[in-house]
Write a protein that holds these residues in place. Structure first.
Motif, PDB file in Angstrom:
ATOM      1  N   LEU A   1      47.214  11.345  42.186  1.00  0.00           N
ATOM      2  CA  LEU A   1      46.349  11.386  41.001  1.00  0.00           C
ATOM      3  C   LEU A   1      45.104  12.232  41.258  1.00  0.00           C
ATOM      4  O   LEU A   1      44.601  12.900  40.354  1.00  0.00           O
ATOM      5  CB  LEU A   1      45.955   9.964  40.592  1.00  0.00           C
ATOM      6  CG  LEU A   1      47.102   9.066  40.087  1.00  0.00           C
ATOM      7  CD1 LEU A   1      46.574   7.673  39.768  1.00  0.00           C
ATOM      8  CD2 LEU A   1      47.771   9.665  38.860  1.00  0.00           C
ATOM      9  N   LYS A   2      44.614  12.216  42.508  1.00  0.00           N
ATOM     10  CA  LYS A   2      43.456  13.054  42.832  1.00  0.00           C
ATOM     11  C   LYS A   2      43.800  14.531  42.712  1.00  0.00           C
ATOM     12  O   LYS A   2      42.977  15.350  42.289  1.00  0.00           O
ATOM     13  CB  LYS A   2      42.950  12.731  44.233  1.00  0.00           C
ATOM     14  CG  LYS A   2      42.145  11.442  44.314  1.00  0.00           C
ATOM     15  CD  LYS A   2      41.602  11.206  45.716  1.00  0.00           C
ATOM     16  CE  LYS A   2      40.739   9.945  45.749  1.00  0.00           C
ATOM     17  NZ  LYS A   2      40.210   9.676  47.119  1.00  0.00           N
ATOM     18  N   ASN A   3      45.028  14.871  43.106  1.00  0.00           N
ATOM     19  CA  ASN A   3      45.468  16.257  42.934  1.00  0.00           C
ATOM     20  C   ASN A   3      45.522  16.631  41.464  1.00  0.00           C
ATOM     21  O   ASN A   3      45.148  17.751  41.087  1.00  0.00           O
ATOM     22  CB  ASN A   3      46.842  16.458  43.582  1.00  0.00           C
ATOM     23  CG  ASN A   3      46.792  16.379  45.089  1.00  0.00           C
ATOM     24  OD1 ASN A   3      45.761  16.677  45.694  1.00  0.00           O
ATOM     25  ND2 ASN A   3      47.879  15.977  45.713  1.00  0.00           N
TER      26      ASN A   3
ATOM     27  N   GLU B   1      33.090  14.418  36.572  1.00  0.00           N
ATOM     28  CA  GLU B   1      33.250  15.249  37.760  1.00  0.00           C
ATOM     29  C   GLU B   1      33.046  16.730  37.439  1.00  0.00           C
ATOM     30  O   GLU B   1      32.427  17.475  38.218  1.00  0.00           O
ATOM     31  CB  GLU B   1      34.638  15.033  38.374  1.00  0.00           C
ATOM     32  CG  GLU B   1      34.856  13.661  38.969  1.00  0.00           C
ATOM     33  CD  GLU B   1      35.227  12.611  37.930  1.00  0.00           C
ATOM     34  OE1 GLU B   1      35.427  11.460  38.310  1.00  0.00           O
ATOM     35  OE2 GLU B   1      35.305  12.956  36.725  1.00  0.00           O
ATOM     36  N   SER B   2      33.547  17.154  36.285  1.00  0.00           N
ATOM     37  CA  SER B   2      33.388  18.559  35.894  1.00  0.00           C
ATOM     38  C   SER B   2      31.928  18.892  35.629  1.00  0.00           C
ATOM     39  O   SER B   2      31.441  19.970  36.002  1.00  0.00           O
ATOM     40  CB  SER B   2      34.228  18.851  34.643  1.00  0.00           C
ATOM     41  OG  SER B   2      35.600  18.688  34.904  1.00  0.00           O
ATOM     42  N   ILE B   3      31.207  17.981  34.999  1.00  0.00           N
ATOM     43  CA  ILE B   3      29.786  18.210  34.706  1.00  0.00           C
ATOM     44  C   ILE B   3      28.983  18.259  36.011  1.00  0.00           C
ATOM     45  O   ILE B   3      28.067  19.081  36.171  1.00  0.00           O
ATOM     46  CB  ILE B   3      29.241  17.122  33.763  1.00  0.00           C
ATOM     47  CG1 ILE B   3      29.913  17.242  32.379  1.00  0.00           C
ATOM     48  CG2 ILE B   3      27.728  17.207  33.632  1.00  0.00           C
ATOM     49  CD1 ILE B   3      29.639  18.555  31.661  1.00  0.00           C
TER      50      ILE B   3
ATOM     51  N   SER C   1      39.948   2.798  40.111  1.00  0.00           N
ATOM     52  CA  SER C   1      40.168   4.226  39.878  1.00  0.00           C
ATOM     53  C   SER C   1      39.655   4.624  38.502  1.00  0.00           C
ATOM     54  O   SER C   1      39.485   3.786  37.610  1.00  0.00           O
ATOM     55  CB  SER C   1      41.667   4.537  39.978  1.00  0.00           C
ATOM     56  OG  SER C   1      41.953   5.833  39.497  1.00  0.00           O
ATOM     57  N   SER C   2      39.404   5.908  38.329  1.00  0.00           N
ATOM     58  CA  SER C   2      38.982   6.411  37.016  1.00  0.00           C
ATOM     59  C   SER C   2      40.163   6.581  36.069  1.00  0.00           C
ATOM     60  O   SER C   2      39.985   6.910  34.901  1.00  0.00           O
ATOM     61  CB  SER C   2      38.256   7.753  37.173  1.00  0.00           C
ATOM     62  OG  SER C   2      39.095   8.693  37.829  1.00  0.00           O
ATOM     63  N   TRP C   3      41.368   6.361  36.580  1.00  0.00           N
ATOM     64  CA  TRP C   3      42.571   6.455  35.750  1.00  0.00           C
ATOM     65  C   TRP C   3      42.850   5.098  35.105  1.00  0.00           C
ATOM     66  O   TRP C   3      42.727   4.054  35.745  1.00  0.00           O
ATOM     67  CB  TRP C   3      43.783   6.871  36.576  1.00  0.00           C
ATOM     68  CG  TRP C   3      43.729   8.296  37.038  1.00  0.00           C
ATOM     69  CD1 TRP C   3      42.997   8.793  38.076  1.00  0.00           C
ATOM     70  CD2 TRP C   3      44.431   9.408  36.467  1.00  0.00           C
ATOM     71  NE1 TRP C   3      43.186  10.139  38.200  1.00  0.00           N
ATOM     72  CE2 TRP C   3      44.068  10.553  37.222  1.00  0.00           C
ATOM     73  CE3 TRP C   3      45.320   9.549  35.410  1.00  0.00           C
ATOM     74  CZ2 TRP C   3      44.580  11.820  36.941  1.00  0.00           C
ATOM     75  CZ3 TRP C   3      45.834  10.813  35.131  1.00  0.00           C
ATOM     76  CH2 TRP C   3      45.458  11.931  35.881  1.00  0.00           C
TER      77      TRP C   3
ATOM     78  N   ARG D   1      41.635  11.665  30.489  1.00  0.00           N
ATOM     79  CA  ARG D   1      41.281  12.932  29.867  1.00  0.00           C
ATOM     80  C   ARG D   1      42.484  13.597  29.199  1.00  0.00           C
ATOM     81  O   ARG D   1      42.694  14.795  29.287  1.00  0.00           O
ATOM     82  CB  ARG D   1      40.687  13.888  30.901  1.00  0.00           C
ATOM     83  CG  ARG D   1      39.472  13.378  31.626  1.00  0.00           C
ATOM     84  CD  ARG D   1      38.273  13.245  30.731  1.00  0.00           C
ATOM     85  NE  ARG D   1      37.931  14.499  30.096  1.00  0.00           N
ATOM     86  CZ  ARG D   1      37.098  14.604  29.067  1.00  0.00           C
ATOM     87  NH1 ARG D   1      36.549  13.514  28.567  1.00  0.00           N
ATOM     88  NH2 ARG D   1      36.819  15.772  28.545  1.00  0.00           N
ATOM     89  N   GLY D   2      43.297  12.790  28.516  1.00  0.00           N
ATOM     90  CA  GLY D   2      44.441  13.323  27.791  1.00  0.00           C
ATOM     91  C   GLY D   2      45.650  13.640  28.657  1.00  0.00           C
ATOM     92  O   GLY D   2      46.672  14.120  28.151  1.00  0.00           O
TER      93      GLY D   2
END
Length: 513
Positions: free
Chosen positions: A388-390, A429-431, A293-295, A320-321
């Protein structure tokens, strides 16, 4: 910890700092010399070894430094009396025999020794040797556990901090991890503490031995025992008020993780050193980490303030904080569950997932307002990943709002998406989503790269030149031109890959018409 008379410290402007040993050639030479004395003198009397070491004090080294290293090394040694006769029993026999006669001359002493030797059926020389062989200087070095010089220096520096803390009025500290071990030790050792939040961090204040009225030595020793656990964290700091013996003046001691490289990081002598409290936790951590996972998963991340008490979650997921905590409620008593429920109900502004074993049958905890996972035998990964995806979607929405009035600027023919994300301080993901929304027509996303269409056209011409080539051939060519993601690139340029078997050399690359 060292005896207080061996503490080496500097005092300046109301502050006190240990004189740490460094990894310089002279210090390492001293450590090597001392350890060599012990490793090469197995079977020798203790006084003979110490006499050789004392010569180091007389030459060039600070006697406190020498004796500090010596004290630590002695703890790795086994000294025993070298006698076939119990020294205590031998002395009792001689004293009893001597009390029957007046010991007026040497000949009388010899006679007594002879009489006792005959009585207990040993040689006279053996009895003479046994009488005082258990005196400290006469003990024989039977075993020595070697230690690397740098490790000994680290232990020495840690011992200096512990020796300072031993004479403290109070100690404040912060640790980025190991909270469960710290508080397990604090409670086990009976230390008096309080907790406050400072700059979003939990800071613990422990009353020092000199703030109490009795048992100061015992309390000071127990307080010093938690120092190795604190300094084994990645980030930590300690502040203490230390009382001077001579002038009854209070000095401030401060230290932090900047010195972690020169102090011992092991606390296996204090606790068992287990990474997880249970196989349930360990299995969950392994399962989650294998999911890739990215977490970032952290065990026992930090203290959470719950009224007058604290709570240490089993895990946190960080990205991401944003932090999401996980508390696993396994096999515990009803009393423990009731305390746990009360703490969970007091949590405010904290994202907490609670996983509870269905065998507990606790109806109260099922009323917990946050995400609740009922499990059997092991904690399931899927519902946690979905939760976590949510949270990720919330993070992405928040970041996209910040990017709303910003236009992505891509200046190079090939740019890695993660580097662009770092430049804008956003998630990958945002980019990606921002690129899609901005509809940047001159670039394409292939794998984890932005590639200009003109560059893609040039690449296509280069790889079209390859004939009868396998996947490794294309990979070599593509990498030489500064690209990654070979398979994605080939598919984007209209190529198909036929796998004959699992060997990449047995592949057929064709371009679709």
């Amino acid at each position: 910890m060292l005896p207080s008379n061996l503490l080496r410290a500097r005092i300046s402007q109301g502050k006190i700092q240990p004189m740490y040993a460094l990894f310089d050639p002279n210090t390492l030479r001293l450590v090597n010399t001392i350890t060599d004395f012990f490793s090469s003198n197995i079977g020798k009397k203790k006084k003979e070894i110490l006499l050789k070491i004392k010569l180091l004090e007389d030459k060039e080294f600070d006697f406190k430094l020498v004796r500090g290293f010596l004290k630590l090394i002695e703890r790795r040694c086994v000294f025993e009396a070298d006698s076939i006769i119990n020294p205590v029993e031998a002395r009792m026999q001689v004293f009893e025999e001597g009390s029957k006669k007046r010991l007026e001359a040497l000949v009388n002493r010899n006679q007594i020794i002879n009489n006792v030797a005959i009585k207990i059926n040993v040689k006279t020389e053996e009895l003479e040797k046994a009488l005082f062989c258990d005196i400290d200087d006469e003990l024989i070095l039977k075993k020595y556990e070697p230690i690397e010089p740098k490790k000994l220096v680290k232990q020495y520096n840690l011992s200096l901090i512990q020796t300072l803390i031993f004479k403290s009025l109070r100690m404040k500290f912060f640790s980025s991890s190991n909270w469960k071990e710290i508080f397990r030790s604090i409670k086990k050792l009976g230390l008096i503490y309080s907790i406050e939040r400072v700059d979003e961090k939990s800071v613990v204040t422990v009353e020092g031995p000199l703030s109490l009225l009795k048992m100061t030595d015992r309390y000071g020793t127990t307080l010093a025992k938690i120092v190795p656990i604190i300094v084994s964290a990645d980030e930590w700091w300690i502040q203490a008020e230390v009382l001077s013996n001579k002038k009854s003046k209070i000095y401030q001691f401060e230290s932090d993780s900047k010195i972690s490289e020169i102090i011992s990081e092991s606390y296996s002598e204090i606790l068992s050193g287990k990474i997880y409290d249970s196989s349930l936790e360990e299995r969950f951590a392994n399962d989650f980490n294998s999911y890739n996972s990215s977490w970032l998963l952290k065990r026992e991340p930090e203290l959470l303030s719950v009224g007058e008490h604290v709570m240490i979650p089993d895990f946190s997921f960080e990205r991401r904080g944003v932090k999401v905590y996980l508390e696993i409620v396994g096999f515990w008593t009803q009393e423990y569950l009731e305390r746990k429920i009360r703490k969970l109900e007091q949590l405010r502004n904290v994202s907490m997932i609670v996983a509870i074993d269905e065998n507990l049958g606790c109806s109260k905890i099922k009323n917990f307002k946050g995400p609740l996972i009922i499990f059997k035998k092991k904690v399931p990964i899927k519902p946690i990943i979905e939760y976590l995806k949510n949270i990720e979607s919330i993070i992405i929405d928040r970041e996209l709002k910040l990017l709303q009035n910003i236009k992505l600027k891509l200046t190079k023919d090939v740019e890695n998406i993660d580097e662009v994300a770092n430049e804008y301080n956003m998630s990958v993901e945002s980019i990606r989503e921002k690129f899609r929304r901005d509809d940047i027509k001159d670039y394409r996303i292939i794998g984890d790269q932005f590639i200009s269409k003109s560059k893609l056209n040039n690449l296509e011409k280069k790889i079209d030149e390859l004939t009868n080539a396998t996947l490794p051939d294309y990979e070599t060519k593509i990498e030489s031109l500064g690209f990654k993601n070979t398979i994605e690139l080939l598919e984007a340029l209209g190529y198909t890959i036929e796998w004959i078997n699992l060997d990449p050399n047995n592949t057929i690359i064709k371009k679709r018409r």
